[in-house]
Write a protein that holds these residues in place. Sequence first.
Motif, short mmCIF file in Angstrom:
data_model
loop_
_atom_site.label_atom_id
_atom_site.label_comp_id
_atom_site.label_asym_id
_atom_site.label_seq_id
_atom_site.Cartn_x
_atom_site.Cartn_y
_atom_site.Cartn_z
N GLU A 168 0.85 -1.19 0.00
CA GLU A 168 0.00 0.00 0.00
C GLU A 168 0.88 1.22 0.00
N VAL A 170 0.49 5.38 0.66
CA VAL A 170 -0.39 6.49 0.98
C VAL A 170 0.38 7.77 0.78
N LEU A 172 0.90 11.65 1.56
CA LEU A 172 0.53 12.66 2.55
C LEU A 172 0.78 14.04 1.95
N SER A 173 0.39 15.02 2.69
CA SER A 173 0.63 16.37 2.20
C SER A 173 1.92 16.95 2.74
N ASP A 196 0.09 11.71 13.26
CA ASP A 196 -1.07 10.98 12.75
C ASP A 196 -1.03 9.55 13.24
N TRP A 198 -2.53 5.88 12.29
CA TRP A 198 -3.11 5.18 11.14
C TRP A 198 -3.46 3.76 11.52
N ARG A 202 -6.95 1.48 6.63
CA ARG A 202 -7.54 2.75 6.20
C ARG A 202 -6.51 3.58 5.46
N SER A 203 -6.98 4.41 4.58
CA SER A 203 -6.03 5.29 3.90
C SER A 203 -6.07 6.71 4.46
N GLN A 204 -6.86 6.91 5.46
CA GLN A 204 -6.85 8.21 6.13
C GLN A 204 -6.44 7.98 7.58
N PRO A 205 -5.78 8.93 8.21
CA PRO A 205 -5.38 8.70 9.60
C PRO A 205 -6.59 8.58 10.50
N GLN A 207 -6.49 9.19 13.70
CA GLN A 207 -6.48 10.30 14.64
C GLN A 207 -5.31 11.21 14.31
N SER A 208 -5.46 12.49 14.66
CA SER A 208 -4.37 13.42 14.41
C SER A 208 -4.16 14.30 15.61
#
Lengths: 462, 534
Positions: A168, A170, A172-173, A196, A198, A202-205, A207-208
Motif C-alpha cells: 500500500e 499512501v 501525505l501532504s 497521525d 493510522w 484505512r487510507s486516512q489517519p 487520529q491526528s
Amino acid sequence: MRIKTISRSVDEFTRERSQDLQRVFHNFDPSLRPMEKAVEYQRALTAAKLEKIFARPFVGAMDGHRDGISCMAKNPNYLKGIFSASMDGDIRLWDIATSRRTVCQFPGHLGAVRGLTVSTDGNVLVSCGTDCNVRLWSVPRPSLEDSDLSSEKSTEVVHSICGLYLQECVILSFTSRAVDHQFEGDLFATAGAQLDIWNHNRSQPVQSFTSGSHSVISVRFNPGEPDILATSSGDNHISIYDIRMSSAARKILMRTKTNSIAWNPMEPMNFTAANEDGNCYSFDGRKNEEAKCVHKDHVSAVMDIDFSPTGREFVTGSYDRSVRIFPYNGGHSREIYHTKRMQRVFCVKYSSDATYVISGSDDTNLRLWKAKASEQLGVILPREQKKHEYNEAVKNRYKHLPEIKRIVRHRHLPKPIYKAKAESRAMNDAKRRKDDRRKAHSAPGTVVTESHRTRRIIKEVE
Amino acid sequence: MEVALEDNNLMEKVLPPDEQEIDVELEAKEKKYLRGEGANLESLKDKKLKTQLASREKLYGKSAKAAAKIEKWLLPASAGYLETEGLEKTWRIKQTDIAKEVDLLSSRNQYDIVLPDFGPYKLDFTASGRHMLAGGRKGHLALVDMMNMNLIKEIHVRETVRDVAFLHNDQFFAAAQKKYSYIYARDGTELHCLKERGPVARLRFLKNHFLLASVNKIGQLHYQDVTYGDMVASIRTGKGRTDVMEVNPYNGVVALGHSGGTVTMWKPTSQAPLVQMQCHPGPVSAVAFHPNGHLMATSGKERKVKIWDLRKFEEVQTIHGFHAKTLSFSQKGLLAAGTGSFVQVLGDSSGGGHSRYMSHPMVKGYQVEKVMFRPYEDVLGIGHSMGWSSVLIPGSGEPNFDSWVANPFETSKQRREKEVHLLLDKLPPETIMLDPSKIGAMRPSRRKEKPTRGEIEAEKEVAIEAAKSVEMKKKTKGRNKPSKRTKKKKELVENAKKTFPELEEKNIAGKKRRIGEDAAAELPTSLKRFARKN
C-alpha cells in the motif's frame, strides 16, 4: 578409653572405574585457605587483563547501500533480519547472521526514507520518507530452505524486487520524519508536521494530534501500555500522548531538542531521551519534573538510542562518530565503539537477543558489534561458562582499586573526541570553581546550584 | 516442655532446647564463614552505592548460612578424639595402648624407622600430607610416599645436610647442604645449585608466593622466587647467627629467633624487621605458628615455652618445665614439643589455654631433632638421631580436605593442573604483610589538616638543632678560619629557619604591634595622641 583417628580408605576417595569422573570433596573452611583475599585480587587482575586481550567487538560491516543510512528497524519475530533504509530511498532486508548480506530490497521511495518500523507479528513493514509517501510492504517470510542453502547461494546475491512486496502506498501532504508501530495492535503513528495515527486498512489517519507550529521529530510507542506514545518535537518539547485522549497528556520543555526516545522494555514507565546537547536523559513517565538520570559521555549530538531487551543497558549513536553503551542507571558509558571508517552514526539498534549492537552511519555501511566486547560467542561448555562468571564477579569486586581500575576503564578514544572531552572537562571545572566561589562569597541561600537532573528542563506542562 | 503461647497469631515459635542448641552452633559456624564484620553502610551518602552494598551484604549472609549448614551436615568425615573414663589421664596413655584400640589402617601409621648411620633426621611434608622428605645430617635424602609407604627416591649426597624443604609439590625439593643449597627433582637429579645464599641453616618455602626463604650462617635472610630464579631480597638482619626460622602460614611473614631472646618478623620488601619481640631472657630455641595466624609458640633455653597472641603481641600462656628443641602446631591447634628423647603434645582445652594432652617417651638414644604434624592425618612425624618415627595423636589433623586446596589422592593430571593454577595465582612479594586482610581495603580519606602552631614551632626547633649539630669538615691549607666556620654555621641555621615562613610573618606582625604599644606607653602624656593606633 574411647578413641577415634582419621582413617581414609582409598576406594572411598578415588573413582571406581576409569570412565567415572574424578571425585571432588569440598571444605569451605577459611582456615584452609590462607591469604585468600590476596589470591582473589591477583585473579581479578588476571581477569581484567584477559578481558582486554579478548576484547574484539567488531564483527563485520555490511556494505550495499549507496547513500548514508537514515534509519533501521528490527523484526520482532525474526532475530536475523534487520531492515535498513538510506537517504536515497533504498530499503534493504539484511541477514546479519553468518552471511552478512542483503536478502531482499524494497525499492520504491523516491526521496530519503526517514522512518522504518515493523509490525509486531513481523509481516508488515512501514516506511515513510521525504517524498511524502507512507508505504506498507509485506515482509517475505524466511523459509527453512533459505537458511540451509545459504552456503550455496553465497556467490549470488539474492534479490527480489518490487511489485511482490508493496502492499500500500499512501500519499501525505507533508514529509514525515518518523514512524513507529504499536505493540500488539494494528495502529502505527507517523510524525511530521502533525502526529497521525493510522490503521493498516484505512487510507486516512484514524487520529491526528497537532501541537503548535513545529514538526514532530520522533515517535515511540510504549511497550507496556499499547495506547501511550512519546514524541519529541522541534521546539524542544517531549510530549507523551494517550491515543484515547485528544491532546498531549504530558509535556516537558527542555533547552535543546531531543533526537530520539526509547522506552525501557523491562520498566515500561521509564524512557530515555537522546538529546542534541550530547546527553541522554532518563525520565520516569509518571513524574517529569526532573530527570531520573543524566547519561553524559558523548561530545556531540546523540542521534539515536535503543534499549537492550534486558532493560539494563542502552546503546546510543552520536554525531561524533562513536557508538556508546550505557547502563540504564549509570551516568557514564561502559563501552565505546569507534572506527576510522565509521562516520556520523545516525541510527543504532540493540539486537533482540541482547548480544549484538548494529549501527548505521553516514558512510553507507551497517556495522555489527558485540554488546560485550570480550564475550565468547557460540556454544560454551558449562565449565567455561562458570569460569567466565567467576572472572566477571571477581573483577567487579575489586574494580575500584587503582591497579585494576586502570585496566578495566582504559579505552582508546579517537583524537577529536579525546580533545573535545578534555576541553569540556576543563570548561566544566572552571565553571564549577567559579560557581563555588560565588556561592562562598554570597549570603547563604542566595546562590542556588541546580542539579544536573533539572538543569536542562525548563518546565513541565500538563 | 511445651510452652502454651498466649498470642497464637503472633506466629512465633519457641523451639525445644535441643533445636535451640543447634541454632547456636550454626550461628557460631556462620560467624566463621562471614570472615569478619559487615561494612558500615550508615556513613555512606551515595544512595545507589548503599543499596548495592546492602544487597551484597545480604548475599554474603546467605552464603555463610549455606556454608555453615554444609559443614554441619554434609562433610564426609569427623575429627578424631581421645576420651578417657574415670581416673585415667590422657597423657598417660601409651602408643601401644592406642594401637590395640584403633583400626588397621591407622595402626599402620605408627612405626619407627631405624637408620642409625646417617645422623639426626629433619622432616618435611607436602601440603596434602601424602609425601614426606627426610634428610639425615650425614647426607641421606629420602622421598617417601606415605600412603603406600613407598620409598620413591633416596640419594646420598655425602656431605652435611642441614635442612630439607619441599617446593610447591612433590616434584621438587631443596636441601641445604654443606656449602650451598641445591634443588633436586623427584627422581634425584640435581637441578640447581643456589650459590648466592652461602651455607644455609634453615630453608622454608612460602607456597602462595613461590618464594624459597633461607637464613644462613652469617645471619642473612634470602628470598628467591623459584619460578624464574630471581633473588627477590637479601636482608642483613644484623642480629648474628641463628638457625631458628619459621614461616607464618597466615600471612607469609618469616620469623627468626635470635640468641638474645628476641623474635623478629620479616618481609622481603623491607630491610628493617616488621616486629621485634623480646620473648625470652635467653636464646630462643624454637618458634611455631598456629595455622590461624593468631598464636605463636616460642621456647627458650630457660626451660619455658611461651604462647603469644600476635594481634596484641602479648603473652597468653607460659608452660614451665621443659626446654623444647622443636615445636609444631597441628591443623587443629595441638602443640607438639620435643626435648631430648621425649615428645609432649599439648591440647587446647576450651578457654584454659594449652595443657598436657599426650606424651611419647622414646628410648634414650633417640634424640629428637624435629617434630612435624602430618597435614590431614592424626599423625605426628618425629625425626630423631636414629631415623624417624611416626605416632598417632587423635584429634590433631583436619578430617575433611578440599580437593581444590590439597588433595592427598591426587592423580598426575590433577597435579599438573594444580601446578598451573598455583602459578596463575602466584602472589607478588609485596603482598606479604602483617594483616593480609588489608589488601583490597580502602584507606579512609583524611582531610589534610594544617599542623598547629605548636607543632610547627616544635618542628622548627628540631630543624635548628639539626642544623647546629652538623659536623663541619675540617679544611686544610689555611681555609679553616674560625670566622669562616661561624659564618657557615649561621648560614645553616638561617636556612633551617627559612623553611618555616608562616611563623616568621606572624612573628614580625606581632613584633610590630608590640612595638606600637610599648612606644605608646613610653610617650609623655602630651604626645600620646600621636601614638599609632591599630
